[in-house]
Design a protein around this motif. Structure first.
Motif, mmCIF file in Angstrom:
data_model
loop_
_atom_site.group_PDB
_atom_site.id
_atom_site.type_symbol
_atom_site.label_atom_id
_atom_site.label_comp_id
_atom_site.label_asym_id
_atom_site.label_seq_id
_atom_site.Cartn_x
_atom_site.Cartn_y
_atom_site.Cartn_z
ATOM 1 N N ALA A 127 -23.433 0.066 31.829
ATOM 2 C CA ALA A 127 -22.905 1.311 32.393
ATOM 3 C C ALA A 127 -21.469 1.115 32.870
ATOM 4 O O ALA A 127 -21.115 1.364 34.018
ATOM 5 C CB ALA A 127 -23.790 1.799 33.533
ATOM 6 N N ARG A 128 -20.634 0.659 31.955
ATOM 7 C CA ARG A 128 -19.212 0.436 32.187
ATOM 8 C C ARG A 128 -18.450 1.099 31.040
ATOM 9 O O ARG A 128 -18.786 0.889 29.872
ATOM 10 C CB ARG A 128 -18.868 -1.056 32.209
ATOM 11 N N ARG A 129 -17.444 1.842 31.382
ATOM 12 C CA ARG A 129 -16.679 2.525 30.338
ATOM 13 C C ARG A 129 -16.038 1.535 29.373
ATOM 14 O O ARG A 129 -15.868 1.812 28.186
ATOM 15 C CB ARG A 129 -15.606 3.417 30.969
ATOM 16 N N SER A 130 -15.675 0.378 29.874
ATOM 17 C CA SER A 130 -15.009 -0.628 29.045
ATOM 18 C C SER A 130 -15.909 -1.170 27.940
ATOM 19 O O SER A 130 -15.420 -1.782 26.986
ATOM 20 C CB SER A 130 -14.518 -1.787 29.919
ATOM 21 N N LEU A 131 -17.207 -0.937 28.051
ATOM 22 C CA LEU A 131 -18.162 -1.442 27.047
ATOM 23 C C LEU A 131 -18.629 -0.345 26.097
ATOM 24 O O LEU A 131 -19.642 -0.487 25.422
ATOM 25 C CB LEU A 131 -19.367 -2.071 27.752
ATOM 26 N N MET A 132 -17.861 0.758 26.025
ATOM 27 C CA MET A 132 -18.300 1.929 25.265
ATOM 28 C C MET A 132 -18.633 1.619 23.813
ATOM 29 O O MET A 132 -19.522 2.233 23.227
ATOM 30 C CB MET A 132 -17.226 3.011 25.328
ATOM 31 N N TYR A 133 -17.933 0.674 23.201
ATOM 32 C CA TYR A 133 -18.150 0.410 21.781
ATOM 33 C C TYR A 133 -19.462 -0.319 21.501
ATOM 34 O O TYR A 133 -19.886 -0.400 20.350
ATOM 35 C CB TYR A 133 -16.973 -0.375 21.196
ATOM 36 N N ILE A 134 -20.094 -0.849 22.541
ATOM 37 C CA ILE A 134 -21.387 -1.502 22.323
ATOM 38 C C ILE A 134 -22.522 -0.756 23.024
ATOM 39 O O ILE A 134 -23.620 -1.287 23.159
ATOM 40 C CB ILE A 134 -21.368 -2.979 22.751
ATOM 41 N N TRP A 135 -22.248 0.457 23.485
ATOM 42 C CA TRP A 135 -23.335 1.270 24.021
ATOM 43 C C TRP A 135 -24.336 1.545 22.897
ATOM 44 O O TRP A 135 -23.940 1.929 21.779
ATOM 45 C CB TRP A 135 -22.810 2.596 24.554
ATOM 46 N N PRO A 136 -25.629 1.376 23.152
ATOM 47 C CA PRO A 136 -26.639 1.603 22.110
ATOM 48 C C PRO A 136 -26.554 2.978 21.459
ATOM 49 O O PRO A 136 -26.729 3.105 20.243
ATOM 50 C CB PRO A 136 -27.958 1.415 22.859
ATOM 51 N N GLY A 137 -26.299 4.013 22.251
ATOM 52 C CA GLY A 137 -26.217 5.356 21.688
ATOM 53 C C GLY A 137 -25.038 5.541 20.767
ATOM 54 O O GLY A 137 -25.077 6.386 19.860
ATOM 55 N N VAL A 138 -23.970 4.760 20.973
ATOM 56 C CA VAL A 138 -22.795 4.818 20.107
ATOM 57 C C VAL A 138 -23.026 3.989 18.853
ATOM 58 O O VAL A 138 -22.715 4.417 17.733
ATOM 59 C CB VAL A 138 -21.537 4.330 20.866
ATOM 60 N N ILE A 139 -23.591 2.795 19.031
ATOM 61 C CA ILE A 139 -23.845 1.907 17.895
ATOM 62 C C ILE A 139 -24.764 2.569 16.873
ATOM 63 O O ILE A 139 -24.570 2.453 15.661
ATOM 64 C CB ILE A 139 -24.454 0.574 18.374
#
Length: 245
Positions: free
Chosen positions: A186-198
């Motif tokens: 739950a960090r904006r900096s990790l957005m590219y590895i968020w499960p919903g994005v992946i």
């Protein structure tokens, strides 16, 4: 005690994105503050009901007051692990009017029961009564929150304890001792590895809008058009004129 610490009430947010700590347009806080101010109880309850029927939530965008490119299930956050991201049953979290556990958080196309509105009055007034005697988490349970991080900013999404936090703020508290769950994604900096994005369930622009919504400085106004009707399975717990409904 593990994961128990004092947090700022003004850093706490409801699922629907409104902040606690006196930023206005907070359906819970406004009710309790009005009670403490000695305002007319029927007027207070009438305003609460108006706000309840203004809430939509059939999809994530409408629940948060956002314009998104896609339609998503409410409260299926893009940074959480969820095996059903690939499902397109968008209304998974909707309830019928009779089994809706939380009329502020969840939406029902049927409408909202008068008994569930009356239940909210009881919850809020009981929270104020109990907190007036002192915050007692060992007796009534700890407020439980999930930590979110955007740069140097932090927000605490309230998972349990919205009524208690509202009462605490109304009574002048600035902090609350809470159980803090640290979802490391739950960090904006990790957005590219968020499960919903992946999984491509979320467009990344939509995922960021949802995350950023919880970091708004001020609460957004209530919608202007009612979305829900009242189902009178019992009388509302206050006097009102016929033109009210």
């Amino acid at each position: 005690m593990k994961n128990i610490c004092d947090i700022q009430i003004e850093d706490c947010v409801h699922y629907r994105g409104f902040r606690y700590g006196g930023f206005g347009s907070n359906i819970y806080e406004d009710y309790i503050i009005s009670l403490l101010a000695g305002e007319d109880i029927s007027t207070i309850k009438k305003e609460f009901v108006f706000r309840v029927i203004l809430y939509n939530g059939s999809d994530f965008g409408s629940a948060l007051g956002l314009t998104l490119d896609r339609v998503y299930r409410p409260w299926l956050f893009p940074w959480l692990f969820a095996p059903y991201y690939i499902s397109h049953n968008y209304y998974f979290d909707l309830y019928n009017a009779y089994d809706n556990p939380d009329i502020i958080c969840h939406f029902s196309f049927d409408g909202v029961l008068a008994s569930h509105i009356n239940r909210e009055f009881v919850f809020l007034e009981r929270a104020l009564e109990n907190i007036s005697e002192g915050y007692q988490p060992d007796a009534y349970g700890y407020v439980t929150v999930a930590k979110m991080i955007l740069g140097s900013q932090v927000r605490y999404l309230v998972l349990d304890g919205n009524h208690r936090i509202s009462a605490l703020h109304a009574l002048g508290y600035k902090t609350v001792r809470a159980r803090v769950l640290g979802a490391w994604l739950a960090r904006r900096s990790l957005m590219y590895i968020w499960p919903g994005v992946i999984t491509n369930y979320f467009a990344i622009e939509d995922a960021l809008k949802i995350f950023d919504r919880y970091f708004y400085e001020n609460n957004i106004p209530f919608p202007e058009r009612p979305f829900r009707n009242i189902i009178f399975d019992e009388p509302l717990d206050f006097e009102f004129t016929e033109d009210f409904v």
